[in-house]
Motif scaffolding. Structure first.
Motif, PDB file in Angstrom:
ATOM      1  N   PHE A  60       0.820  -1.200   0.000  1.00 11.85           N
ATOM      2  CA  PHE A  60       0.000   0.000   0.000  1.00 11.85           C
ATOM      3  C   PHE A  60       0.862   1.261   0.000  1.00 11.85           C
ATOM      4  CE2 PHE A  60      -3.427   2.813   1.581  1.00 11.85           C
ATOM      5  CZ  PHE A  60      -4.354   2.496   0.611  1.00 11.85           C
ATOM      6  N   ILE A  61       1.963   1.184   0.714  1.00 12.79           N
ATOM      7  CA  ILE A  61       2.862   2.350   0.738  1.00 12.79           C
ATOM      8  C   ILE A  61       3.490   2.567  -0.640  1.00 12.79           C
ATOM      9  CG2 ILE A  61       5.019   3.235   1.706  1.00 12.79           C
ATOM     10  CD1 ILE A  61       4.180   1.981   4.316  1.00 12.79           C
ATOM     11  N   LEU A  64       1.075   4.313  -2.727  1.00 14.43           N
ATOM     12  CA  LEU A  64       1.058   5.754  -2.439  1.00 14.43           C
ATOM     13  C   LEU A  64       2.268   6.437  -3.062  1.00 14.43           C
ATOM     14  CD1 LEU A  64      -0.002   5.998   1.319  1.00 14.43           C
ATOM     15  CD2 LEU A  64      -1.386   6.374  -0.705  1.00 14.43           C
ATOM     16  N   ILE A  68       4.463   9.931  -6.649  1.00 17.08           N
ATOM     17  CA  ILE A  68       5.720  10.627  -6.369  1.00 17.08           C
ATOM     18  C   ILE A  68       6.788  10.145  -7.354  1.00 17.08           C
ATOM     19  CG2 ILE A  68       7.417  11.161  -4.571  1.00 17.08           C
ATOM     20  CD1 ILE A  68       4.496  11.988  -3.986  1.00 17.08           C
TER      21      ILE A  68
ATOM     22  N   LEU B  91       0.826  16.356  -2.764  1.00 15.83           N
ATOM     23  CA  LEU B  91       1.928  15.519  -3.229  1.00 15.83           C
ATOM     24  C   LEU B  91       3.105  15.523  -2.256  1.00 15.83           C
ATOM     25  CD1 LEU B  91       1.921  16.066  -7.071  1.00 15.83           C
ATOM     26  CD2 LEU B  91       1.329  14.022  -5.805  1.00 15.83           C
ATOM     27  N   LEU B  94       2.264  13.310   0.652  1.00 25.90           N
ATOM     28  CA  LEU B  94       2.322  11.909   0.235  1.00 25.90           C
ATOM     29  C   LEU B  94       3.777  11.433   0.190  1.00 25.90           C
ATOM     30  CD1 LEU B  94      -0.200  10.354  -0.464  1.00 25.90           C
ATOM     31  CD2 LEU B  94       0.298  10.666  -2.881  1.00 25.90           C
ATOM     32  N   GLY B  95       4.622  12.228  -0.468  1.00 20.36           N
ATOM     33  CA  GLY B  95       6.031  11.866  -0.572  1.00 20.36           C
ATOM     34  C   GLY B  95       6.693  11.818   0.795  1.00 20.36           C
ATOM     35  N   VAL B  98       5.701   8.624   2.612  1.00 20.92           N
ATOM     36  CA  VAL B  98       6.414   7.437   2.126  1.00 20.92           C
ATOM     37  C   VAL B  98       7.849   7.426   2.653  1.00 20.92           C
ATOM     38  CG1 VAL B  98       7.349   6.320   0.078  1.00 20.92           C
ATOM     39  CG2 VAL B  98       5.010   7.183   0.056  1.00 20.92           C
ATOM     40  N   MET B 154       9.844  18.754   0.932  1.00 15.62           N
ATOM     41  CA  MET B 154       9.408  17.398   1.214  1.00 15.62           C
ATOM     42  C   MET B 154      10.272  16.780   2.309  1.00 15.62           C
ATOM     43  SD  MET B 154       8.625  14.358  -1.434  1.00 15.62           S
ATOM     44  CE  MET B 154      10.294  13.931  -1.847  1.00 15.62           C
ATOM     45  N   LEU B 180      -3.655   5.586   4.314  1.00 16.28           N
ATOM     46  CA  LEU B 180      -4.269   6.884   4.018  1.00 16.28           C
ATOM     47  C   LEU B 180      -4.913   7.473   5.258  1.00 16.28           C
ATOM     48  CD1 LEU B 180      -5.940   6.671   0.498  1.00 16.28           C
ATOM     49  CD2 LEU B 180      -4.059   8.131   1.247  1.00 16.28           C
TER      50      LEU B 180
END
Lengths: 347, 291
Positions: A60-61, A64, A68, B91, B94-95, B98, B154, B180
């Motif tokens: 899932f990561i 996501l 990017i 974005l 999100l980055g 991660v 980021m 999420l």
């Protein structure tokens, strides 16, 4: 500094890959394996199962991460692929891959062109002036601000000095054109002292001074934040001890404050070297005119004119690539030198 | 402790220097403000510093607000700031999420590939041709998408996210939350200071940027305020704003129109600045903390 963290991640990356490699090479083979694989093959298998497990656990990561990865792939690595144009006789109809290879012709043309000397000289001179004047200015301001005892006064000065950082470059240059015009405010004031009016903005001799000077005006306060933060982390007992030993304020600055912020200064210096070749084209583009090209035209503005305006894509890509490579070499070189000399480093 | 004469002198000189610095920083704005409110003819014959508006007069502002270029520019800029910042935040968050994960096999490689782009890139022309090829030329997307993530921001945001206690995340996962939900319900609400800083940095960046609009946009209807400002302040085209003035008055009023445009375009930042200042500074300091 944030950038050092980025640098860290570079060295960490190389470090861990090396470590993983070593560990895996040293791992004992299972004794009861029926047909012992070669170490290399086994390492590969081990790694593959590791990856499989990771992909399953973190799927899932990774999902996501897709936007990017797509973003960096398209908008950062896409243009890097476009650098191939530097070695091609590029035409839009044939595309990047389809155009004819011409080797280093563009580079040779650039090195032999009339503009080469002028562009290199202007780019480097502006940067040397910035290094001499704009780089130390925020350090000096931070040291002076640190000596102010009144807290409210200090806060007010800081607040005011940060302000120009948030004003757009268009407005800053617009104000320069206005104040420095032949009948502008500065010339009016000079007139009171009997000095003849100076055509600042159309005089090539003034360009570098104005460029660097306005840069200091805009960035002085903001640049000092990082040094003030570094000063704040210095151990106060050091000052107490220095006072006991009879050191005055000046001596304290010289022997405690400045050595205390030295790592920050060195990091900022290395970063500065990395941007040595990239003068802010956005500002030059607003400030210069054909009258001042002689001192104002830098590599990036030349690329803009010849590339975007005149559509000479292959040639200007080569010029841009030359610029990035020199910048990169300067960054690595200053980091290496600093590592040798002072142990402070970006990575 | 007794202060020596030398120290007293230093304090006096230092204070004086700081006052001078404040004056040099602020006075240009004050001058522009007073000049924008002055009578054009009086301003033209005035020499030296302005201490008050000369013969108070609002005509310049009227001319500015009657100019369709400026009003469209204003509207466009607000659109770019709002949409651009929203895309940036989504974005970047999100980055950052991660990259803030622990035990991700490809994380170091991902990080390396991202960090490389901070030091080396394709440059102006290949980027320009790419945008052209993607069909974004002369569209609003060219201002919103190519700069969607600032790598610097980021990494700052990632550092902020890493500060969120892992126990909160684990208990949420026990309750069946997916990534999420964890990002939007736990990590982001707990990292509000960093998010605030990012909103401010990105928004100010969009408000002030002119270069991408200059290279990617042809259609004047899409121009952001800064590009209109460039025409008025630097390439000197105020003519369209003075249809009913004589030649003599034109030159005089052109000056005050310039000043009024500067004020109108900078006012939002000048007004918000004192309240937001501490967030801006906080952002620099978050960036300065080494992991």
């Amino acid at each position: 500094m944030l950038i050092c963290e980025a640098g860290d991640s570079l060295s960490r990356f190389f470090h861990t890959t090396r470590k993983v490699g070593k560990r895996m090479a040293a791992s004992p083979r299972a004794p009861h394996a029926p047909q012992p694989d070669s170490p290399a093959k086994q390492r590969k298998l081990e790694r593959r199962s590791l990856i499989k497990k990771d992909l399953k656990r973190n799927k899932f990561i990774y999902l996501l991460a897709l936007p990017i990865i797509a973003y960096y792939g398209i908008f950062h690595y896409g243009p890097m692929y476009g650098l191939l144009m530097a070695f091609k006789d590029f035409s839009i109809a044939d595309g990047i891959w389809g155009s004819r290879w011409i080797g280093f012709d563009h580079f040779e043309n650039f090195f032999n062109s009339y503009y080469f000397g002028r562009l290199i000289r202007n780019t480097i001179l502006i940067n040397i002036y910035e290094l001499l004047f704009a780089f130390p200015a925020p350090i000096l301001l931070a040291l002076l601000l640190n000596e102010i005892r009144g807290r409210i006064f200090k806060r007010t000065v800081q607040t005011i000095s940060y302000l120009p950082h948030f004003i757009s470059i268009v407005v800053v240059v617009g104000m320069m054109f206005d104040f420095l015009a032949r009948d502008g405010l500065i010339n009016q004031l000079l007139g009171f002292f009997g000095i003849d009016s100076i055509p600042f903005m159309s005089e090539p001799g003034w360009f570098r001074t104005l460029f660097v000077g306005s840069g200091i005006w805009q960035g002085l306060g903001w640049g000092s934040i990082i040094y003030l933060a570094a000063i704040a982390t210095i151990d106060p007992t050091l000052y107490e001890a220095a006072k006991m030993d009879g050191a005055g304020r000046f001596k304290q600055v010289l022997h405690i404050t400045i050595p205390g912020i030295m790592p920050t200064i060195v990091i900022m210096f290395i970063l500065n070297m990395g941007s040595m070749m990239s003068v802010g084209s956005e500002k030059v583009l607003l400030m210069y005119s054909p009258l001042t090209y002689e001192t104002a035209d830098v590599i990036s503005t030349f690329v803009y004119r010849r590339g975007v305006l005149d559509s000479d894509y292959g040639f200007t890509t080569a010029v841009g690539l030359f610029n990035s490579i020199v910048s990169f070499i300067l960054l690595v070189a200053s980091n290496t030198i600093s590592k040798r000399v002072s142990e402070h480093k970006l990575w | 402790m007794k202060t020596t004469i030398g120290e007293k002198c230093f304090v006096a000189v230092n204070t004086l220097f700081m006052l001078l610095l404040c004056f040099v920083t602020l006075y240009p704005f004050i001058y522009v403000f007073f000049a924008s409110l002055s009578n054009p003819a009086a301003l033209a014959s005035h020499r030296g510093l302005l201490l008050l508006p000369l013969d108070l007069n609002m005509n310049a502002y009227k001319a500015v607000f009657d100019n369709p270029m400026i009003t469209t520019g204003y509207r466009n800029t607000i659109f770019y700031v709002v949409c651009g910042t929203a895309i940036n935040l989504l974005l970047t968050a999100l980055g950052a999420y991660v990259l803030s994960r622990r035990n991700l096999y490809f994380k170091n490689m991902l990080m390396l590939l991202i960090v490389i782009t901070m030091f080396f890139g394709g440059g102006l022309i290949p980027t320009y041709l790419l945008i052209n090829k993607l069909g974004m030329l002369n569209s609003v997307w060219a201002l919103l998408i190519p700069g969607a993530i600032s790598t610097f921001n980021m990494i700052i945001m990632r550092t902020g996210f890493q500060a969120v206690p892992i126990s909160l995340e684990e208990s949420a996962r026990m309750d069946g939350a997916n990534d999420l939900v964890i990002l939007f319900r736990i990590i982001i609400p707990l990292s509000m200071p960093v998010i605030a800083v990012m909103i401010l940095w990105y928004a100010v960046g969009h408000w002030n940027s002119y270069f991408s609009a200059l290279i990617y946009l042809r259609d004047r209807e899409l121009f952001p305020l800064q590009l209109v400002l460039r025409e008025i302040l630097i390439t000197n085209s105020t003519d369209s704003m003075m249809t009913d003035a004589g030649a003599q008055d034109r030159i005089a009023i052109a000056e005050t129109i310039k000043y009024a445009t500067i004020i109108v375009s900078t006012l939002p930042i000048l007004l918000l600045y004192p309240f937001l200042q501490k967030y801006f500074v906080k952002g620099v300091l978050i960036g300065a903390i080494k992991e």
